[in-house]
Scaffold this motif. Structure first.
Motif, short mmCIF file in Angstrom:
data_model
loop_
_atom_site.label_atom_id
_atom_site.label_comp_id
_atom_site.label_asym_id
_atom_site.label_seq_id
_atom_site.Cartn_x
_atom_site.Cartn_y
_atom_site.Cartn_z
N ASN B 5 -2.75 -1.82 -0.16
CA ASN B 5 -2.14 -2.00 1.16
C ASN B 5 -1.78 -0.66 1.77
O ASN B 5 -2.06 -0.40 2.95
N ILE B 8 -4.79 1.30 2.94
CA ILE B 8 -5.32 0.76 4.20
C ILE B 8 -4.44 1.19 5.37
O ILE B 8 -4.93 1.64 6.40
N GLY B 9 -3.12 1.10 5.21
CA GLY B 9 -2.20 1.53 6.25
C GLY B 9 -2.34 3.01 6.55
O GLY B 9 -2.32 3.43 7.71
N ALA B 12 -5.69 3.62 8.35
CA ALA B 12 -5.54 3.12 9.72
C ALA B 12 -4.71 4.10 10.55
O ALA B 12 -5.06 4.43 11.70
N GLY B 13 -3.63 4.61 9.97
CA GLY B 13 -2.75 5.54 10.67
C GLY B 13 -3.44 6.84 11.01
O GLY B 13 -3.31 7.37 12.12
#
Lengths: 91, 91
Positions: B5, B8-9, B12-13
């Protein structure tokens, strides 16, 4: 204080999620998109798509909604970019 | 699962924070920015500025760093927009 923090986060989220809206309107009106980088738009599609997935994994509805909306706007922008670029090779 | 998780965050950031970079490079190379909506850039400056402030309030360093970087890129983009727009009234 906690409510203030959440309001600031909410306003920030709404602003960044809807930032592509004035660009879409401008491109639709002018029918020109040569100066826009397709890489910016593609990176935003992948980035906001990943944020939405992150929201699903974290079960966080505000993250899902704002980023799915942003991903949709950017996808429309990518179509307009290639539709309205006079020079198709202009990246 | 938790590490996945976070990765992925993080990805994405990094993507959304650096999305303005290819646009900056393109504008610097072409020296043209007529097709770019200044409202998009201004909304992004205010939005990422607010996100940075939200990060300060929440004591969240990744939010501060990624959004402050994005706010800086967008501020440079706004200067380029007005410097390179042939039609100064083009909004």
């Amino acid at each position: 204080m906690k409510i203030n923090n959440e309001v600031i986060g909410l306003v920030a989220g709404i602003l960044t999620a809807s930032s592509m809206l004035p660009q879409l309107i401008k491109t639709l009106k002018k029918k020109e998109a040569d100066d826009i980088s397709p890489f910016m738009v593609i990176i935003l599609i992948v980035g906001t798509g990943l944020w939405s997935y992150y929201g699903v994994l974290r079960d966080d509805l505000p993250i899902i909604i704002t980023n799915a909306f942003s991903c949709l706007l950017n996808s429309i922008m990518l179509i307009l970019k290639f539709r309205y670029s006079r020079n198709k090779l202009s990246i």
